[in-house]
Design a protein around this motif. Structure first.
Motif, PDB file in Angstrom:
ATOM      1  N   UNK A  67       0.821  -1.209   0.000  1.00 27.64           N
ATOM      2  CA  UNK A  67       0.000   0.000   0.000  1.00 27.64           C
ATOM      3  C   UNK A  67       0.857   1.263   0.000  1.00 27.64           C
ATOM      4  N   UNK A  68       1.960   1.250   0.742  1.00 26.29           N
ATOM      5  CA  UNK A  68       2.860   2.405   0.725  1.00 26.29           C
ATOM      6  C   UNK A  68       3.534   2.525  -0.638  1.00 26.29           C
TER       7      UNK A  68
ATOM      8  N   UNK B 291      10.562   6.914   1.253  1.00 26.13           N
ATOM      9  CA  UNK B 291       9.259   6.611   1.855  1.00 26.13           C
ATOM     10  C   UNK B 291       8.702   5.296   1.307  1.00 26.13           C
ATOM     11  N   UNK B 292       8.627   5.176   0.005  1.00 28.64           N
ATOM     12  CA  UNK B 292       7.989   4.001  -0.590  1.00 28.64           C
ATOM     13  C   UNK B 292       8.884   2.764  -0.559  1.00 28.64           C
TER      14      UNK B 292
ATOM     15  N   UNK C  36       7.014  -6.279  -2.038  1.00 31.04           N
ATOM     16  CA  UNK C  36       5.632  -5.792  -2.152  1.00 31.04           C
ATOM     17  C   UNK C  36       5.609  -4.294  -2.432  1.00 31.04           C
ATOM     18  N   UNK C  37       6.529  -3.555  -1.828  1.00 35.92           N
ATOM     19  CA  UNK C  37       6.597  -2.109  -2.071  1.00 35.92           C
ATOM     20  C   UNK C  37       6.926  -1.819  -3.534  1.00 35.92           C
TER      21      UNK C  37
ATOM     22  N   UNK D 126       5.006  -0.474  -9.127  1.00 38.37           N
ATOM     23  CA  UNK D 126       4.864  -0.908 -10.528  1.00 38.37           C
ATOM     24  C   UNK D 126       3.412  -1.113 -10.933  1.00 38.37           C
ATOM     25  N   UNK D 127       2.630  -1.673 -10.022  1.00 39.29           N
ATOM     26  CA  UNK D 127       1.221  -1.997 -10.304  1.00 39.29           C
ATOM     27  C   UNK D 127       0.379  -1.451  -9.147  1.00 39.29           C
ATOM     28  N   UNK D 128       0.209  -0.138  -9.147  1.00 40.32           N
ATOM     29  CA  UNK D 128      -0.442   0.539  -8.031  1.00 40.32           C
ATOM     30  C   UNK D 128      -1.939   0.247  -7.989  1.00 40.32           C
ATOM     31  N   UNK D 129      -2.414  -0.096  -6.802  1.00 41.00           N
ATOM     32  CA  UNK D 129      -3.842  -0.329  -6.624  1.00 41.00           C
ATOM     33  C   UNK D 129      -4.633   0.959  -6.824  1.00 41.00           C
TER      34      UNK D 129
END
Length: 221
Positions: A13-14, A64-65, A89-90, A95-98
């Motif tokens: 999520x971040x 941050x990310x 996961x970050x 790359x594939x942002x929700x």
């Protein structure tokens, strides 16, 4: 187990925070994914919006990310592999942002942030290789890809723990997948698919000319 799963989900999520997209919308009223490389990341912001803002996005994406999810998972997870999973996961989130319908950036800046926390010797080696290669050929995408590709080998040569080698391998696979899939763009018409995909994997672009690719504009602009 629930805490570990939450740390990995938090990493995604971040990583998904679409800072480059938000900056393009606020500062230029554009969808950054429709300009230049189509990358919702710092490099495209640098070209399309401005160098100063591009550097700010670079810092945000890296620290941050990338760094924060890896660091938090390292501190609060039950195993080093949890930190690896959160870091991967970050990058996947970037790359594939929700938040952007599973589109996003290329993940290199977030990858730097993850490596900075979990595998800084491998990061140093990759930066040195990419920098020397760029000075010689001026092809950043090619040498960044090659430098990242060599990180698992560096981790073995340096005697790093297995989780570091696993992290480096996972980062290579994520980068390769993003280059091949891009943001869902169709391959160029008339271009043999195997050559187009090879070009995408090697140079991270569809166009033969870097300038034509980096400075693309939508037809209506």
């Amino acid at each position: 187990m629930l805490t570990d799963a939450a740390l990995v989900l938090l990493g995604y999520l971040i990583g998904s925070i679409p800072m480059a997209y938000a900056v393009g919308r606020v500062s230029r009223k554009i969808d950054i994914r429709r300009f230049g490389s189509g990358n919702a990341g710092a490099s495209n912001v640098w070209v399309q919006v401005g160098k100063g803002i591009g550097l700010a996005v670079f810092a945000f994406d890296m620290l941050v990310k990338g760094s924060i999810p890896a660091y938090v998972a390292w501190e609060f997870g039950t195993d080093p592999w949890v930190a690896v999973a959160a870091g991967l996961a970050a990058v996947a989130g970037h790359n594939w942002s929700v938040y952007l319908g599973l589109t996003g950036g290329r993940g290199i800046t977030v990858t730097i942030g993850v490596l900075l926390v979990l595998a800084w010797p491998e990061l140093l080696a990759a930066v040195l290789i990419a920098s020397v290669g760029w000075l010689v050929t001026r092809s950043s995408a090619l040498w960044v890809g090659l430098a990242l590709l060599l990180t698992p080998a560096w981790s073995v040569a340096l005697g790093s723990p297995p989780h570091v080698t696993g992290l480096c391998t996972g980062l290579v696979l994520l980068a390769a997948a993003k280059r091949m899939l891009s943001n869902g763009e169709q391959l160029p018409e008339g271009e043999p698919w195997h050559r187009a995909l090879f070009h995408r994997l090697l140079f991270d672009r569809d166009a033969g000319s870097r300038e034509d690719w980096v400075f693309r504009r939508p037809p209506e602009v």
